[in-house]
Design a protein around this motif. Structure first.
Motif, PDB file in Angstrom:
ATOM      1  N   HIS A 186       0.809  -1.209   0.000  1.00 32.00           N
ATOM      2  CA  HIS A 186       0.000   0.000   0.000  1.00 32.00           C
ATOM      3  C   HIS A 186       0.851   1.271   0.000  1.00 32.00           C
ATOM      4  O   HIS A 186       0.330   2.363   0.242  1.00 32.00           O
ATOM      5  CB  HIS A 186      -0.947   0.007   1.202  1.00 32.00           C
ATOM      6  N   SER A 214      -5.017  -7.022  -0.134  1.00 34.27           N
ATOM      7  CA  SER A 214      -5.743  -6.473  -1.283  1.00 34.27           C
ATOM      8  C   SER A 214      -7.248  -6.656  -1.171  1.00 34.27           C
ATOM      9  O   SER A 214      -7.905  -7.120  -2.112  1.00 34.27           O
ATOM     10  CB  SER A 214      -5.229  -7.142  -2.567  1.00 34.27           C
ATOM     11  N   VAL A 215      -7.825  -6.309  -0.040  1.00 34.56           N
ATOM     12  CA  VAL A 215      -9.273  -6.402   0.136  1.00 34.56           C
ATOM     13  C   VAL A 215      -9.846  -5.015   0.407  1.00 34.56           C
ATOM     14  O   VAL A 215      -9.142  -4.118   0.871  1.00 34.56           O
ATOM     15  CB  VAL A 215      -9.653  -7.371   1.284  1.00 34.56           C
ATOM     16  N   ARG A 216     -11.137  -4.873   0.149  1.00 34.75           N
ATOM     17  CA  ARG A 216     -11.786  -3.575   0.322  1.00 34.75           C
ATOM     18  C   ARG A 216     -11.950  -3.204   1.788  1.00 34.75           C
ATOM     19  O   ARG A 216     -11.851  -2.035   2.158  1.00 34.75           O
ATOM     20  CB  ARG A 216     -13.168  -3.598  -0.346  1.00 34.75           C
ATOM     21  N   ARG A 217     -12.271  -4.216   2.638  1.00 31.99           N
ATOM     22  CA  ARG A 217     -12.544  -3.931   4.045  1.00 31.99           C
ATOM     23  C   ARG A 217     -11.636  -4.771   4.939  1.00 31.99           C
ATOM     24  O   ARG A 217     -12.091  -5.735   5.577  1.00 31.99           O
ATOM     25  CB  ARG A 217     -14.016  -4.223   4.373  1.00 31.99           C
ATOM     26  N   TYR A 252     -14.746 -12.451   0.632  1.00 31.14           N
ATOM     27  CA  TYR A 252     -15.579 -11.648  -0.267  1.00 31.14           C
ATOM     28  C   TYR A 252     -16.796 -11.034   0.421  1.00 31.14           C
ATOM     29  O   TYR A 252     -17.118  -9.864   0.186  1.00 31.14           O
ATOM     30  CB  TYR A 252     -16.009 -12.496  -1.467  1.00 31.14           C
ATOM     31  N   GLY A 288     -15.103  -7.829   1.867  1.00 30.14           N
ATOM     32  CA  GLY A 288     -15.435  -7.003   0.706  1.00 30.14           C
ATOM     33  C   GLY A 288     -14.820  -7.405  -0.603  1.00 30.14           C
ATOM     34  O   GLY A 288     -15.084  -6.781  -1.633  1.00 30.14           O
ATOM     35  N   VAL A 292     -10.622  -5.076  -5.222  1.00 28.03           N
ATOM     36  CA  VAL A 292     -10.989  -3.895  -5.993  1.00 28.03           C
ATOM     37  C   VAL A 292     -11.411  -4.339  -7.388  1.00 28.03           C
ATOM     38  O   VAL A 292     -10.847  -5.269  -7.966  1.00 28.03           O
ATOM     39  CB  VAL A 292      -9.799  -2.920  -6.066  1.00 28.03           C
ATOM     40  N   GLU A 293     -12.420  -3.675  -7.935  1.00 32.79           N
ATOM     41  CA  GLU A 293     -12.949  -4.046  -9.246  1.00 32.79           C
ATOM     42  C   GLU A 293     -11.848  -4.069 -10.299  1.00 32.79           C
ATOM     43  O   GLU A 293     -11.015  -3.163 -10.367  1.00 32.79           O
ATOM     44  CB  GLU A 293     -14.041  -3.059  -9.656  1.00 32.79           C
ATOM     45  N   ASP A 310      -3.709  -9.594  -4.633  1.00 36.35           N
ATOM     46  CA  ASP A 310      -4.291  -9.640  -5.974  1.00 36.35           C
ATOM     47  C   ASP A 310      -3.187  -9.733  -7.017  1.00 36.35           C
ATOM     48  O   ASP A 310      -2.002  -9.863  -6.685  1.00 36.35           O
ATOM     49  CB  ASP A 310      -5.219  -8.444  -6.205  1.00 36.35           C
TER      50      ASP A 310
END
Length: 720
Positions: A228, A550-553, A570, A574, A577-578, A625
């Motif tokens: 990050h 690499s997760v949204r939440r 998932y 979350g 990322v798309e 990811d």
């Protein structure tokens, strides 16, 4: 005034030198005749005058030696043979012999001692003495600390047992580091050999024996923070301050360090400025770090899961309020234990729950309690291991910060079950918030009569001490943790004997981690069968998972064993990322193994993970990811283990260093024939021959990556 004397004056004023050193210089200029004073006369005069000054210890040799050797003010001529000693040589003088002491010519202002006019130096020394006094405010605070201590430190009556706590507090008193005279004073006060104290300060990375900046900026460089952008934060900060990592700015304001995991992986990239946490640091916001003013209302830890046992109160109650904890049913389990259950019955309830240790080893908690309780009568101890320090691990931090009373209640129940009158909570040094929460919880429970003598009239007495680590991942290993509480370097012990029979101070000791103890109150209230029904036949109950990468939440999620991995990654965390695809999940922490996308529907159980090659461990899930360079992740993991190896056993000490060196070279494109087989062989040797789990598991992730992604480092004809 000479520049040497000026440096001494500056160090006195800024607290970098002891006032006792100033005292000895003052004695010299007051008693010197024609610029000279015999060493035995100097010492005799100082001992006589110093005893009359409260708080000053003239028998402490360190300040006198520091005055002689650190500032190049003096020279000494040995009377026996007229040999001259200057500079650092003065630290090694044989004080059983006699010397003629005089100031250096550039300090005295003359090459001839007989012509020395002491008035200028004496005036400077006397002015400084009147300005700062015989004892500095820091020295006074240290003496008060050594005299009073803290009831929260506990102990077994020996000075060494509180060594780490004293070092922490002394370092805070002296501006973030430990001057030599301070270390010497602590050693004498606690009756610990000076070499042993220095052995401790050098072992733990959070102790400093040299000056550091007023603000120490620690930037995490391990995998979750690295992906990050931690390196960009480091570059921007160092460029702004015009220093390199590990250096201090010339004005003494800032020190920048790249450190191993801070346990803030859900807020990557994470930074710790002194004791203040900073989340999602960025190159554009380095002023926040420089001012040490975190953003107001910065993001809190994500907490989730449909079935919450350990996390039931997190974000529900005020973690500092005993009354709010009790309003949610807190202490009901402890009351039931004290009023209705015998220690043996408590152990049977925990055994029936099939609760296993949640720190990674997964040993049945009730069985461990039974082993300790079965020992002959005598002192026993129960330790809460809150030294969660592995890369990607932060679930225990969420519990410490969010519901410390539940953990303390579980610990008291454990003490009752095994017959321990003393419990300990050992908190990771970087988690100041957790330490303070535990200290408050223990104090509040003592005030309310739930800790101390004859708790609630039950006849059971118990006290809890709260201790801090100081930056050593190895102290998460239970025997190394025991050594640390005893005031030693955190070297793991050979086993057997196991702590349940021979632990803290040689007595039976149980060690469970934060999550394990947080499950105990609910198990006591609802029963063992209720708890084990939440999971599967072989994997009972619920488990906390720290999901990062690499997760949204990213956050901490409590799930019953048996749910699919897909649900955790998932639905709760979350997903990705798309536009990005899953590359792999490092399960179980840095000392873990990988799962690939084809394993995403695997039920989260010990048995199912074992079938596909995953590890539950302490509940760490680092998700990567397709944009992440796994070779870089593995290199950082190897560097982590090389940095954290305690060095006690040769296979781990050398194996982790060699593993890191090879991976660094391979990542730089300088691979040599045979590198991959060498890595695999190193891993096998460390696993088979290392003393503790650090070395035994240090090569797991690398070996597993070779199996999962053979194209990363192709192996042909047995060569890399």
């Amino acid at each position: 005034m000479s520049h040497k004397l000026e440096r001494f004056v500056t160090d006195i004023r800024q607290g970098r030198a002891s006032h006792t050193a100033l005292f000895w210089l003052r004695v010299f200029v007051q008693h010197a005749r024609q610029g000279m004073l015999r060493s035995d006369e100097w010492v005799e005069a100082g001992l006589h005058l110093g005893t009359a000054i409260p708080g000053l210890d003239p028998t402490d040799l360190a300040p006198r030696l520091a005055l002689l050797s650190d500032y190049d003010l003096f020279q000494a001529i040995r009377l026996k043979d007229q040999q001259l000693f200057v500079g650092s040589e003065l630290a090694d003088l044989d004080w059983s012999r006699k010397y003629e002491l005089s100031l250096q010519p550039d300090v005295a202002g003359t090459d001839t001692p007989a012509d020395w006019d002491c008035s200028e130096v004496a005036e400077c020394v006397e002015k400084l003495w009147q300005e700062v006094g015989p004892v500095s405010p820091q020295d006074k605070a240290l003496e008060k600390l050594l005299a009073a201590g803290s009831p929260l430190w506990g102990g077994n009556g020996t000075g060494r047992s509180i060594l780490l706590e004293v070092l922490h507090e002394a370092q805070a008193i002296y501006g973030g580091w430990l001057p030599r005279h301070v270390v010497t004073r602590i050693a004498r006060a606690l009756n610990v050999p000076l070499s042993d104290v220095y052995g401790v300060t050098e072992f733990y990375t959070m102790f400093y024996t040299g000056p550091v900046g007023k603000k120490i900026i620690r930037i995490c460089e391990d995998a979750p923070c690295a992906i990050h952008g931690a390196a960009r934060v480091e570059a921007a900060l160092c460029q702004h301050l015009q220093i390199k990592p590990g250096e201090t700015t010339p004005d003494g304001e800032y020190t920048v360090e790249m450190v191993r995991c801070l346990g803030l992986c859900d807020h990557a990239p994470a930074v710790l400025v002194n004791e203040t946490r900073h989340f999602q640091a960025s190159p554009q916001r380095i002023h926040v770090l420089l001012n040490n003013a975190p953003r107001h209302g910065q993001q809190q830890t994500n907490i989730g899961g449909l079935v919450k046992v350990a996390m039931a109160n997190v974000k529900v109650v005020d973690p500092t309020s005993l009354s709010e904890y009790r309003a949610q049913g807190g202490l009901a389990a402890l009351r039931r234990v004290l009023q209705e259950l015998t220690p043996a019955e408590v152990i049977e309830v925990v055994k029936a729950s099939k609760l296993v240790g949640r720190g990674g080893a997964a040993f049945p908690a009730g069985v461990k309690w039974q082993f300790a309780a079965s020992n002959p009568p005598g002192p026993r101890y129960f330790i809460c291991n809150a030294d969660e320090s592995e890369v990607g691990a932060f679930k225990d931090r969420a519990l410490m910060d969010g519901d410390p009373f539940r953990v303390v209640e579980g610990l008291i129940v454990g003490c009752y079950a095994i017959g321990a009158a003393q419990g300990y909570i050992y908190v990771r040094g970087e988690h100041r918030s957790g330490y303070e929460r535990f200290c408050r919880a223990v104090t509040e429970m003592e005030k309310a009569g739930w800790l101390g003598d004859n708790i609630q009239g039950s006849g059971f007495s118990c006290r809890i001490a709260v201790r801090r680590g100081a930056g050593a991942y190895i102290c998460g290993e239970e025997t190394a943790l025991i050594e640390s509480i005893e005031g030693k370097r955190g070297f793991p012990r050979l086993r057997p004997p196991f702590p349940a029979n021979y632990g803290l101070w040689g007595r039976p000791t149980v060690i469970n981690n934060v999550e394990t103890l947080a499950k105990v109150p609910s198990i006591i209230m609802h029963g063992g069968k209720w708890y084990n029904s939440l999971g599967t036949e072989e994997s009972a109950g619920t488990k906390l998972f720290a999901v990062s990468g690499s997760v949204r939440r990213p956050g901490v999620y409590e799930v019953p064993f048996g749910v699919p991995l897909h649900h955790l990654i998932y639905d709760l965390a979350g997903g990705l990322v798309e536009g990005r695809t899953l590359q792999g999940i490092l399960t179980g922490g840095a000392a873990g193994t990988f799962l690939r996308p084809e394993h995403i529907d695997t039920p989260i159980t010990f048995e199912d993970f074992k079938r596909v090659g995953g590890t539950i461990g302490a509940g760490t899930m680092m998700v990567f990811d397709d944009t992440v360079e796994l070779a870089d992740v593995l290199t950082r993991i190897a560097e982590f283990f090389a940095h954290e190896s305690c060095g006690k056993c040769y296979p781990c000490q050398m194996g982790t260093q060699r593993q890191a060196e090879i991976l660094q070279r391979m990542e730089a494109g300088l691979a040599q024939p045979g590198d991959v087989p060498t890595l695999l062989e190193l891993g096998r040797v460390m696993t088979d021959t290392s003393i503790c789990g650090l070395g035994q598991s240090a090569g797991w992730a690398v070996a597993d990556a070779v199996k999962r992604w053979p194209e990363m480092w192709p192996v042909k004809d047995g060569k890399g």
